[in-house]
Design a protein around this motif. Structure first.
Motif, PDB file in Angstrom:
ATOM      1  N   ILE A  16       0.835  -1.205   0.000  1.00 17.84           N
ATOM      2  CA  ILE A  16       0.000   0.000   0.000  1.00 17.84           C
ATOM      3  C   ILE A  16       0.865   1.247   0.000  1.00 17.84           C
ATOM      4  CG2 ILE A  16      -1.659   1.349   1.357  1.00 17.84           C
ATOM      5  CD1 ILE A  16      -2.891  -1.270   2.270  1.00 17.84           C
ATOM      6  N   GLU A  17       1.941   1.247   0.795  1.00 15.26           N
ATOM      7  CA  GLU A  17       2.836   2.397   0.846  1.00 15.26           C
ATOM      8  C   GLU A  17       3.507   2.639  -0.505  1.00 15.26           C
ATOM      9  OE1 GLU A  17       4.279   2.469   5.511  1.00 15.26           O
ATOM     10  OE2 GLU A  17       5.175   1.016   4.130  1.00 15.26           O
ATOM     11  N   LEU A  18       3.917   1.549  -1.161  1.00 16.84           N
ATOM     12  CA  LEU A  18       4.529   1.674  -2.486  1.00 16.84           C
ATOM     13  C   LEU A  18       3.554   2.278  -3.492  1.00 16.84           C
ATOM     14  CD1 LEU A  18       6.533  -1.664  -2.783  1.00 16.84           C
ATOM     15  CD2 LEU A  18       7.482   0.646  -2.714  1.00 16.84           C
ATOM     16  N   LEU A  19       2.320   1.822  -3.438  1.00 22.53           N
ATOM     17  CA  LEU A  19       1.306   2.347  -4.350  1.00 22.53           C
ATOM     18  C   LEU A  19       1.054   3.831  -4.103  1.00 22.53           C
ATOM     19  CD1 LEU A  19      -1.257  -0.605  -4.383  1.00 22.53           C
ATOM     20  CD2 LEU A  19       0.300   0.092  -6.220  1.00 22.53           C
ATOM     21  N   VAL A  20       1.080   4.234  -2.855  1.00 20.25           N
ATOM     22  CA  VAL A  20       0.878   5.642  -2.523  1.00 20.25           C
ATOM     23  C   VAL A  20       2.015   6.485  -3.083  1.00 20.25           C
ATOM     24  CG1 VAL A  20       0.824   7.307  -0.626  1.00 20.25           C
ATOM     25  CG2 VAL A  20      -0.513   5.203  -0.471  1.00 20.25           C
ATOM     26  N   VAL A  21       3.264   6.018  -2.901  1.00 12.70           N
ATOM     27  CA  VAL A  21       4.430   6.742  -3.406  1.00 12.70           C
ATOM     28  C   VAL A  21       4.368   6.866  -4.932  1.00 12.70           C
ATOM     29  CG1 VAL A  21       6.939   6.675  -3.696  1.00 12.70           C
ATOM     30  CG2 VAL A  21       5.913   6.152  -1.467  1.00 12.70           C
ATOM     31  N   ILE A  22       4.039   5.747  -5.606  1.00  9.43           N
ATOM     32  CA  ILE A  22       3.942   5.763  -7.068  1.00  9.43           C
ATOM     33  C   ILE A  22       2.857   6.730  -7.526  1.00  9.43           C
ATOM     34  CG2 ILE A  22       3.315   4.374  -9.080  1.00  9.43           C
ATOM     35  CD1 ILE A  22       4.632   1.982  -7.655  1.00  9.43           C
ATOM     36  N   SER A  23       1.743   6.758  -6.833  1.00  7.76           N
ATOM     37  CA  SER A  23       0.644   7.665  -7.191  1.00  7.76           C
ATOM     38  C   SER A  23       1.061   9.126  -7.049  1.00  7.76           C
ATOM     39  CB  SER A  23      -0.576   7.386  -6.301  1.00  7.76           C
ATOM     40  OG  SER A  23      -1.039   6.067  -6.485  1.00  7.76           O
ATOM     41  N   ILE A  24       1.810   9.408  -5.977  1.00  7.13           N
ATOM     42  CA  ILE A  24       2.273  10.780  -5.758  1.00  7.13           C
ATOM     43  C   ILE A  24       3.233  11.203  -6.871  1.00  7.13           C
ATOM     44  CG2 ILE A  24       3.651  12.264  -4.254  1.00  7.13           C
ATOM     45  CD1 ILE A  24       2.491  10.686  -1.873  1.00  7.13           C
ATOM     46  N   ILE A  25       4.153  10.302  -7.252  1.00  5.60           N
ATOM     47  CA  ILE A  25       5.105  10.599  -8.328  1.00  5.60           C
ATOM     48  C   ILE A  25       4.369  10.829  -9.645  1.00  5.60           C
ATOM     49  CG2 ILE A  25       6.976   9.641  -9.736  1.00  5.60           C
ATOM     50  CD1 ILE A  25       7.962   8.207  -7.210  1.00  5.60           C
ATOM     51  N   ALA A  26       3.393   9.967  -9.943  1.00  6.84           N
ATOM     52  CA  ALA A  26       2.617  10.115 -11.178  1.00  6.84           C
ATOM     53  C   ALA A  26       1.863  11.437 -11.194  1.00  6.84           C
ATOM     54  CB  ALA A  26       1.643   8.954 -11.328  1.00  6.84           C
ATOM     55  N   LEU A  27       1.326  11.825 -10.035  1.00  3.11           N
ATOM     56  CA  LEU A  27       0.596  13.086  -9.944  1.00  3.11           C
ATOM     57  C   LEU A  27       1.534  14.269 -10.185  1.00  3.11           C
ATOM     58  CD1 LEU A  27      -2.014  14.615  -9.289  1.00  3.11           C
ATOM     59  CD2 LEU A  27      -1.375  14.513  -6.872  1.00  3.11           C
TER      60      LEU A  27
END
Length: 305
Positions: free
Chosen positions: A17-28
């Motif tokens: 879940i933490e990895l997905l959050v980080v990836i989402s922030i980078i994509a944003l």
């Protein structure tokens, strides 16, 4: 060693879940920054383009010093003469043997290149998207269909394709006159736009530019005037007064229009050259200002709009 000390030595890993959050922030962040980076790149290219058109006009001014104060393409100032335009052997197909071909945009640029007034890369806009427009090659004989070595428009100084006589007004500004209200070099029109929107030179609401290729009516481009100052315009409908041969145009003037502003009224030689005092920036031998953006039928095409 007790159990507590062992637990301190265990490295904590990211959960899924933490990895997905980080990836989402980078994509944003990427989604937010990319348009800004693209806009900054276009702004830098537009600035470079303005530098180039100013350099082209400066080169023409240098040429005028040894050509009776006339820019490339003219041999003398005489509106009634059909021999006012320079011969240009490299532009042979514009007229027999290149005779009096200097009124054509390609010929004027070729003369400037042959005299080292500017470098070939200066004639191609950093914003150019027509891959068929390639840098001028010395020794090449350019014609109407192979003369695509430039991106920028120049004023029409011939009255029409059937005569070599000069256009009163604009032609009399094609010299070292330092008129701050006469257009010399400009960005061009883009060809037919998205969704089948056709470009009509006489209607600024249809105009599309290299800087705003998806926005009909939002032509944006650089314009160098005869005194060598440069302006970035947000519309091809220029708010006056422009001025040619001492005749001021009080109302809005369309940079690419083939007809004079309605407010201009009757002018000398109107029957021969009714549009003589408007800017009418062109690129092609058929007196248009349009190159299509992509390859069409094996090569770049122009349209009269």
């Amino acid at each position: 060693m007790n159990l507590y000390s062992v637990s301190l030595n265990v490295k904590k890993a990211f959960t899924l879940i933490e990895l997905l959050v980080v990836i989402s922030i980078i994509a944003l962040l990427i989604a937010i920054l990319l348009p800004a980076l693209g806009a900054a790149r276009r702004s830098a290219q537009a600035l470079q383009s303005n530098t180039q058109i100013r350099g082209i006009q400066q080169g023409m001014f240098i040429y005028s010093g040894s050509n009776k104060d006339l820019f490339p393409g003219l041999d003398k100032l005489s509106a009634q003469s059909d021999e006012a335009c320079t011969d240009a052997d490299r532009i042979q197909s514009y007229s027999s043997g290149g005779t009096h071909a200097g009124g054509h945009v390609a010929a004027r640029y070729a003369i400037g290149l042959e005299d080292d007034l500017f470098t070939p890369d200066y004639l191609i806009s950093p914003l150019e998207i027509n891959a068929e427009i390639q840098a001028w090659q010395e020794g090449t004989v350019y014609t109407e269909t192979t003369g695509t070595f430039f991106s920028y428009a120049l004023p029409r100084i011939q009255r029409n394709p059937g005569t070599n006589q000069m256009s009163p007004g604009r032609a009399f500004e094609w010299r070292a006159e330092a008129n701050s209200a006469a257009v010399a070099v400009s960005d061009r029109l883009l060809g037919d736009g998205p969704g089948g929107v056709a470009v009509n030179r006489g209607n600024a609401e249809t105009h599309i530019s290299l800087q705003a290729a998806d926005q009909p009516g939002q032509w944006t481009g650089g314009v160098t005037f005869n005194d060598n100052h440069v302006e970035t315009l947000k519309s091809s409908a220029v708010e006056g007064p422009l001025s040619y041969a001492g005749n001021k145009i009080p109302d809005t003037d369309n940079l690419f229009s083939p007809t004079k502003p309605a407010s201009q009224g009757t002018v000398p030689n109107e029957a021969q050259d009714g549009e003589q005092y408007n800017a009418q920036q062109i690129i092609g031998p058929d007196y248009d200002g349009v190159f299509l953006p992509n390859e069409v039928n094996g090569g770049p095409q122009s349209t009269n709009g």
